[in-house]
Design a protein around this motif. Structure first.
Motif, short mmCIF file in Angstrom:
data_model
loop_
_atom_site.label_atom_id
_atom_site.label_comp_id
_atom_site.label_asym_id
_atom_site.label_seq_id
_atom_site.Cartn_x
_atom_site.Cartn_y
_atom_site.Cartn_z
N SER A 163 -1.09 -18.73 20.96
CA SER A 163 -0.45 -19.07 22.14
C SER A 163 0.58 -18.26 22.41
N ARG A 164 1.25 -17.26 21.65
CA ARG A 164 2.24 -16.28 22.10
C ARG A 164 1.81 -15.09 22.64
N GLU A 180 -7.04 -14.90 28.84
CA GLU A 180 -5.97 -15.81 28.66
C GLU A 180 -4.77 -15.41 28.38
N LYS A 182 -1.29 -16.35 27.27
CA LYS A 182 -0.42 -17.20 26.38
C LYS A 182 -1.00 -18.71 26.44
N PRO A 183 -2.20 -18.96 25.97
CA PRO A 183 -2.97 -20.15 26.25
C PRO A 183 -2.35 -21.08 25.32
N ALA A 184 -2.22 -22.44 25.70
CA ALA A 184 -1.82 -23.59 25.18
C ALA A 184 -2.76 -23.92 24.10
N HIS A 185 -4.27 -23.41 24.41
CA HIS A 185 -5.24 -23.88 23.45
C HIS A 185 -6.19 -22.91 23.45
N PRO A 186 -5.97 -21.75 22.58
CA PRO A 186 -6.54 -20.62 22.55
C PRO A 186 -8.02 -20.66 22.15
N THR A 189 -8.62 -15.65 18.65
CA THR A 189 -7.37 -15.26 18.09
C THR A 189 -7.24 -13.72 18.17
#
Length: 375
Positions: A163-164, A180, A182-186, A189
């Protein structure tokens, strides 16, 4: 107009606010690392080793030290008739009276004239604040083989860390099918390393439009990459294998230094086939006193050790007094620790003096202690 194959632009204008007091007076890429290096040495050395001869370094925050340092192109062998390192700073915004880049893409946009002088076929865009060794020439070969408009270097990270970063979703052929920021729910990876190769003509056309868009974030991750995807351009992911560290926090900078103590670390600073160039420090050899005790340490020239150093990294010009203990810590250039002082799980900033008998840090601390002032 003479055309070169690839020109590099290093984004080195960030403040690095998460490095706290370390960047009060110097830009993040100028922060010391590994005993005698600066962080910016890594992308510059990678350029030199990869045959990228023309490099623009885009500075902004606390740029005086960084500007004077990178202007010494000879440190990296980039000072010949056909090569060079060029310091580039923001143009003043007449409408706002500001001397700033509005985003990562704007930093490139403001320097289109410089890039056009060399008429490159490809543009290599690099972050100036990561520690790694990479052959950009191999990445360029991959870019050309794929027939891509843009190639983004990626590296797998943990789901917790994902998420970073900007995260790439790819197909079985490494084509990027979604992105995406910095997605909250990637959903993947595969993290962007902030290393891009673009076809310059295609990127230039987008940048020119982006410059005058009042709603744009002027950012590669938020604006340029999504625009390329929306335009139907082919984007591919270049999967990097090796050491890479984003040293954006005190803990990560400490970790990157401590990694040098691991004999199996992929980052070999003594590798003669991929040398990391830096400014030669004028200093005497390290002095190890008769009562000193050293166990698993990375010690550079110009240091003076009269106490105990265990599992620690000691930079050029640092001193450790009699009876002092340095444990799981990093002493940056010119730091001094007085007799009988104890430093544990800490990073001591450049030139900081720790007095006799003082105690800094703790073995039980969850975070690394930054000591940035005399005590």
């Amino acid at each position: 107009m003479k055309q070169i194959e690839m020109l590099a632009m290093i984004l080195a204008g960030g403040r690095g606010s998460r490095l706290l007091d370390l960047t009060n007076h110097v830009a993040k890429p100028a922060v010391a690392y590994g005993g005698k290096y600066r962080i910016v040495d890594f992308p510059l050395s990678n350029c030199a080793n990869s045959g990228v001869d023309v490099v623009g370094v885009l500075t902004q925050y606390e740029s005086v030290l960084l500007n004077s340092y990178v202007a010494k192109g000879g440190l990296w062998g980039l000072d010949t008739k056909d090569s060079g390192v060029f310091v580039l700073t923001p143009r003043e915004k007449a409408d706002a009276g500001l001397d700033v880049y509005r985003g990562t893409a704007d930093a490139i946009s403001q320097n289109i004239d410089f890039i056009d002088t060399y008429n490159p076929e490809y543009l290599l865009v690099l972050s100036g604040d990561h520690i790694y060794k990479m052959n950009y020439d191999k990445m360029l070969d991959f870019h050309k083989e794929q027939g891509a408009a843009a190639t983004i270097a990626v590296m797998p990270v943990s789901m917790k860390e994902a998420s970073r970063f900007g995260i790439m979703i790819t197909d079985e052929n490494d084509k990027i099918i979604d992105f995406e920021e910095k997605p909250a729910h990637p959903r993947s990876t595969l993290a962007s390393m902030g290393i891009y190769i673009f076809d310059w003509k295609k990127l230039r056309e987008i940048l020119v439009k982006d410059m005058v868009d009042p709603d744009s974030a002027h950012d590669f991750g938020k604006t340029i990459i999504p625009t390329l995807m929306n335009n139907g351009e082919k984007l591919v992911a270049f999967k990097f294998e090796g050491y890479w560290k984003d040293v954006g926090t005190i803990d990560s900078l400490w970790e990157a230094n401590m990694d040098l103590l691991d004999e199996n670390c992929d980052l070999n600073l003594d590798d003669p086939t991929w040398k990391i160039y830096t400014e030669d420090a004028v200093a005497l050899p390290a002095y190890i006193g008769p009562d000193a005790s050293i166990d698993r340490a990375y010690i550079t020239q110009g240091t003076s050790i009269d106490g105990t150093v265990k599992n620690s990294v000691i930079f050029t010009g640092a001193t450790v007094g009699k009876g002092a203990q340095i444990i799981d810590s990093v002493l940056m250039p010119g730091a001094s620790v007085g007799d009988g002082a104890v430093v544990t799980r800490a990073l001591v900033a450049d030139g900081v003096k720790i007095g006799a008998g003082a105690v800094v840090g703790s073995a039980d601390s969850a975070e690394i202690t930054l000591q940035a002032s005399d005590i």
